[in-house]
Every structure is written in C-alpha cells, then in structure tokens.
Write a protein that holds these residues in place. Structure first.
Motif, PDB file in Angstrom:
ATOM      1  N   VAL A 137       0.865  -1.185   0.000  1.00 37.39           N
ATOM      2  CA  VAL A 137       0.000   0.000   0.000  1.00 37.39           C
ATOM      3  C   VAL A 137       0.898   1.230   0.000  1.00 37.39           C
ATOM      4  N   ASN A 138       0.681   2.104  -0.969  1.00 37.95           N
ATOM      5  CA  ASN A 138       1.486   3.309  -1.120  1.00 37.95           C
ATOM      6  C   ASN A 138       0.702   4.537  -0.650  1.00 37.95           C
ATOM      7  N   ARG A 180      -1.077  -7.872  -4.061  1.00 38.88           N
ATOM      8  CA  ARG A 180      -1.956  -6.743  -4.381  1.00 38.88           C
ATOM      9  C   ARG A 180      -1.221  -5.431  -4.118  1.00 38.88           C
ATOM     10  N   VAL A 181      -1.454  -4.441  -4.982  1.00 37.56           N
ATOM     11  CA  VAL A 181      -0.789  -3.144  -4.851  1.00 37.56           C
ATOM     12  C   VAL A 181      -1.837  -2.043  -4.994  1.00 37.56           C
ATOM     13  N   ASN A 182      -1.988  -1.245  -3.949  1.00 39.08           N
ATOM     14  CA  ASN A 182      -2.954  -0.152  -3.948  1.00 39.08           C
ATOM     15  C   ASN A 182      -2.324   1.096  -3.346  1.00 39.08           C
ATOM     16  N   ALA A 183      -3.038   2.195  -3.426  1.00 42.84           N
ATOM     17  CA  ALA A 183      -2.547   3.450  -2.844  1.00 42.84           C
ATOM     18  C   ALA A 183      -3.707   4.232  -2.255  1.00 42.84           C
ATOM     19  N   VAL A 184      -3.377   5.087  -1.320  1.00 45.72           N
ATOM     20  CA  VAL A 184      -4.321   6.081  -0.817  1.00 45.72           C
ATOM     21  C   VAL A 184      -3.818   7.453  -1.254  1.00 45.72           C
ATOM     22  N   ALA A 185      -4.749   8.375  -1.473  1.00 45.22           N
ATOM     23  CA  ALA A 185      -4.374   9.711  -1.950  1.00 45.22           C
ATOM     24  C   ALA A 185      -5.002  10.760  -1.042  1.00 45.22           C
ATOM     25  N   PRO A 186      -4.331  11.086   0.069  1.00 47.20           N
ATOM     26  CA  PRO A 186      -4.908  12.033   1.029  1.00 47.20           C
ATOM     27  C   PRO A 186      -4.855  13.481   0.548  1.00 47.20           C
ATOM     28  N   ALA A 187      -5.818  14.270   1.045  1.00 48.82           N
ATOM     29  CA  ALA A 187      -5.773  15.727   0.902  1.00 48.82           C
ATOM     30  C   ALA A 187      -5.035  16.281   2.117  1.00 48.82           C
ATOM     31  N   VAL A 188      -5.539  17.332   2.750  1.00 50.61           N
ATOM     32  CA  VAL A 188      -4.829  17.938   3.878  1.00 50.61           C
ATOM     33  C   VAL A 188      -5.014  17.071   5.122  1.00 50.61           C
ATOM     34  N   VAL A 189      -3.920  16.516   5.573  1.00 48.25           N
ATOM     35  CA  VAL A 189      -3.913  15.696   6.788  1.00 48.25           C
ATOM     36  C   VAL A 189      -3.016  16.390   7.801  1.00 48.25           C
ATOM     37  N   GLU A 190      -3.487  16.520   9.007  1.00 43.38           N
ATOM     38  CA  GLU A 190      -2.728  17.235  10.025  1.00 43.38           C
ATOM     39  C   GLU A 190      -1.604  16.348  10.566  1.00 43.38           C
ATOM     40  N   THR A 191      -0.409  16.570  10.036  1.00 47.28           N
ATOM     41  CA  THR A 191       0.781  15.805  10.413  1.00 47.28           C
ATOM     42  C   THR A 191       1.942  16.773  10.638  1.00 47.28           C
ATOM     43  N   PRO A 192       3.043  16.289  11.214  1.00 48.73           N
ATOM     44  CA  PRO A 192       4.208  17.154  11.447  1.00 48.73           C
ATOM     45  C   PRO A 192       4.900  17.635  10.176  1.00 48.73           C
ATOM     46  N   ILE A 193       4.494  17.155   8.998  1.00 45.11           N
ATOM     47  CA  ILE A 193       5.172  17.566   7.766  1.00 45.11           C
ATOM     48  C   ILE A 193       5.055  19.078   7.545  1.00 45.11           C
ATOM     49  N   LEU A 230      -4.849   0.143   6.440  1.00 43.96           N
ATOM     50  CA  LEU A 230      -5.055  -1.191   7.015  1.00 43.96           C
ATOM     51  C   LEU A 230      -6.121  -1.963   6.254  1.00 43.96           C
ATOM     52  N   PHE A 231      -7.177  -1.275   5.848  1.00 45.15           N
ATOM     53  CA  PHE A 231      -8.205  -1.954   5.064  1.00 45.15           C
ATOM     54  C   PHE A 231      -7.632  -2.510   3.771  1.00 45.15           C
ATOM     55  N   LEU A 232      -6.892  -1.680   3.025  1.00 47.19           N
ATOM     56  CA  LEU A 232      -6.346  -2.129   1.747  1.00 47.19           C
ATOM     57  C   LEU A 232      -5.322  -3.243   1.913  1.00 47.19           C
ATOM     58  N   ALA A 233      -4.657  -3.284   3.061  1.00 43.57           N
ATOM     59  CA  ALA A 233      -3.667  -4.331   3.325  1.00 43.57           C
ATOM     60  C   ALA A 233      -4.299  -5.621   3.824  1.00 43.57           C
ATOM     61  N   SER A 234      -5.563  -5.561   4.205  1.00 39.46           N
ATOM     62  CA  SER A 234      -6.210  -6.703   4.859  1.00 39.46           C
ATOM     63  C   SER A 234      -6.876  -7.644   3.868  1.00 39.46           C
ATOM     64  N   ASP A 235      -7.265  -8.813   4.363  1.00 41.18           N
ATOM     65  CA  ASP A 235      -7.986  -9.772   3.538  1.00 41.18           C
ATOM     66  C   ASP A 235      -9.370  -9.271   3.144  1.00 41.18           C
ATOM     67  N   SER A 236      -9.869  -8.261   3.856  1.00 42.31           N
ATOM     68  CA  SER A 236     -11.165  -7.671   3.491  1.00 42.31           C
ATOM     69  C   SER A 236     -11.112  -7.016   2.120  1.00 42.31           C
ATOM     70  N   ALA A 237      -9.897  -6.676   1.662  1.00 43.06           N
ATOM     71  CA  ALA A 237      -9.707  -6.048   0.352  1.00 43.06           C
ATOM     72  C   ALA A 237      -9.072  -7.014  -0.637  1.00 43.06           C
ATOM     73  N   SER A 238      -9.345  -8.296  -0.470  1.00 46.06           N
ATOM     74  CA  SER A 238      -8.640  -9.321  -1.257  1.00 46.06           C
ATOM     75  C   SER A 238      -8.940  -9.260  -2.751  1.00 46.06           C
ATOM     76  N   TRP A 239      -9.992  -8.558  -3.158  1.00 52.26           N
ATOM     77  CA  TRP A 239     -10.308  -8.437  -4.592  1.00 52.26           C
ATOM     78  C   TRP A 239     -10.058  -7.026  -5.104  1.00 52.26           C
ATOM     79  N   ILE A 240      -9.265  -6.267  -4.340  1.00 49.39           N
ATOM     80  CA  ILE A 240      -8.957  -4.891  -4.720  1.00 49.39           C
ATOM     81  C   ILE A 240      -7.470  -4.775  -5.018  1.00 49.39           C
ATOM     82  N   THR A 241      -7.148  -4.379  -6.231  1.00 50.96           N
ATOM     83  CA  THR A 241      -5.753  -4.102  -6.573  1.00 50.96           C
ATOM     84  C   THR A 241      -5.708  -3.068  -7.698  1.00 50.96           C
ATOM     85  N   GLY A 242      -4.645  -2.259  -7.700  1.00 48.90           N
ATOM     86  CA  GLY A 242      -4.482  -1.230  -8.716  1.00 48.90           C
ATOM     87  C   GLY A 242      -5.305   0.019  -8.470  1.00 48.90           C
TER      88      GLY A 242
END
Length: 256
Positions: A137-138, A180-193, A230-242
């Motif tokens: 997961v990227n 499986r390889v997936n990604a999340v694409a966040p907008a503004v997330v409050e982090t130390p960056i 965690l969802f994308l990495a889990s077996d709950s997302a076993s039919w999700i890739t790309g």
C-alpha cells in the motif's frame, strides 16, 4: 486481530501517518519494521508503540538507496521470518512555485517518493512470493490528482504521480503472484510535515483554514489515513488491486 502473525514494513514510520499506521498494525497483532532517516526518532517511536521491543523494530537509513531496502527486508526476515505487507509512506512536501525549484530540489522529491517506492517494492517481492502473496500500500496524494492553486507543488505532484503510476503497473504485473498493490491519496492531513516549512504558530493559524476546503468540513487525521491503509492491506480487500483511493473529504468529487 486482523494481522496476527503478519509482518509489515512501514517506511517513513517515525512520525505522522507512518507512526499511526505502525501503531495500528501492532494493535492488530502484526510484527512491524519501521524505517526513516532519524534513528533517534525511530527508536523512540518503536518503544512508544511496543515497550517490550519484541514486535516493533527500527531500521534507520536513506530509502533512496537500494541498500536500505535490502537492510529492511533482511531485518524483517531475521526477526520475524519474512514479509507480508509493505507500506511505502515516505514523503516530502514544501509548496514551491515551479520556477523556484532547483535541480537538487527536484531530485530530492524523486529520491524520497519515486525511489522510495521502487526500491522497497523490489526488495520485498521475493519474500512475498515465498509466502504465496502479499500486499503493498502506497501513500500517494490528492495533489497528484488535482492541482491546488494555493499550494503550488509541481515537483511533489509529479513524484506522487509516479507513485500512483507504480501502483497501477505493479498491481497488474504482480497479480499472478497474488501480490496486491494499492494506494491512498490524502488531501490535507494534520501531520508534522507542515512543521518542516512553517513555524508552530503558522501551523496553528494556517491548517484550520483548510477545514472548509474539504466538503466534509474538516482536515484529515493520521488515523483516517491509517485505517484506510489497514483496510487495503487486509484480507477484506482481497479483490482490490491497482486502486488509488482518494482520502480527501470529498474534494475531488467536487472538482471533477
């Protein structure tokens, strides 16, 4: 626990999204290897998550170097027997006008984000194949999908678009290996960056102004992103890739 007996590598794992993601994997039973450049921060994070020091280990190093990824995988194999999940979470964000970017600046984005996806993925795949599959997961970015005038980010966006492209290409190429390889694409997330280019006072003033930017009415939290990972990495997302999943409080739905 969803990830009991699984081993996860989280790059950029010392703070922010990476730290919260490592924490959540640990809470769900996983063994975790975290990486970043600052050894002191990594060790502090590892002990904060797991005071026993048995299930979370810290390996410092520059992720743009192939040797670092090899060290991470070697550590995971030696400590926990293999690798099941990789979270490519390295990033750098500093809004800069296009004409102000230098060659070194551009290279740093490519090193941290593109190489920081390419090399760790190459390193884990042989170990995942030994286990009969796995998940990558990227952490991508909304800025690679939608330009934001208030935050000129051409180098960052181009590098993150590369991470998105790697997500789709590897998903197709590795499907036969049950990786499986997936990604999340966040907008503004409050982090130390944001503290890397603004003072604490500026962060406190500027970040709340972005709440209304999101149709849902608030900025994201590191937990929002971690739970999606965690969802994308889990077996709950076993039919999700790309998939590049927008995590943006509705921004891209409004702009398309």
């Amino acid at each position: 626990m969803k990830f009991e007996n699984k081993t996860v590598i989280v790059t950029g794992g010392g703070t922010g999204i990476g730290k919260t993601t490592a924490q959540r994997f640990f809470e769900e039973g996983a063994n975790v290897v975290i990486n970043g450049r600052r050894e002191d921060v990594l060790k502090e994070t590892a002990l904060e998550i797991d005071p026993s020091g048995k299930k979370v280990i810290a390996i410092a190093g520059d992720i743009s170097l192939q040797e670092t990824s090899k060290k991470l995988v070697q550590a995971a194999v030696e400590a926990f027997g293999g690798v099941d999940i990789l979270i490519n979470n390295t990033g750098k964000f500093n809004p800069t006008p296009f004409m102000d970017h230098t060659a070194d600046d551009l290279q740093s984005y490519l090193d941290i984000i593109v190489k920081g996806t390419f090399y760790p993925s190459q390193a884990v795949i042989p170990e995942m194949r030994k286990r009969g599959g796995g998940a990558i997961v990227n952490t991508g970015s909304m800025w690679a999908i939608q330009a934001v005038e208030a935050t000129p980010s051409s180098a960052y966006s181009a590098a993150m678009a590369g991470r998105h492209a790697l997500t789709r290409n590897l998903a197709v190429e590795l499907a036969g290996d049950h990786i499986r390889v997936n990604a999340v694409a966040p907008a503004v997330v409050e982090t130390p960056i944001y503290n890397t280019f603004m003072t604490e006072e500026q962060v406190a003033e500027v970040l709340p102004s972005f709440n209304a930017f999101h149709p849902i009415g608030r900025n994201g939290t590191t937990k929002d992103v971690a739970e999606a990972i965690l969802f994308l990495a889990s077996d709950s997302a076993s039919w999700i890739t790309g998939v590049v999943m927008p995590l943006d409080g509705g921004i891209t739905a409004r702009l398309r």
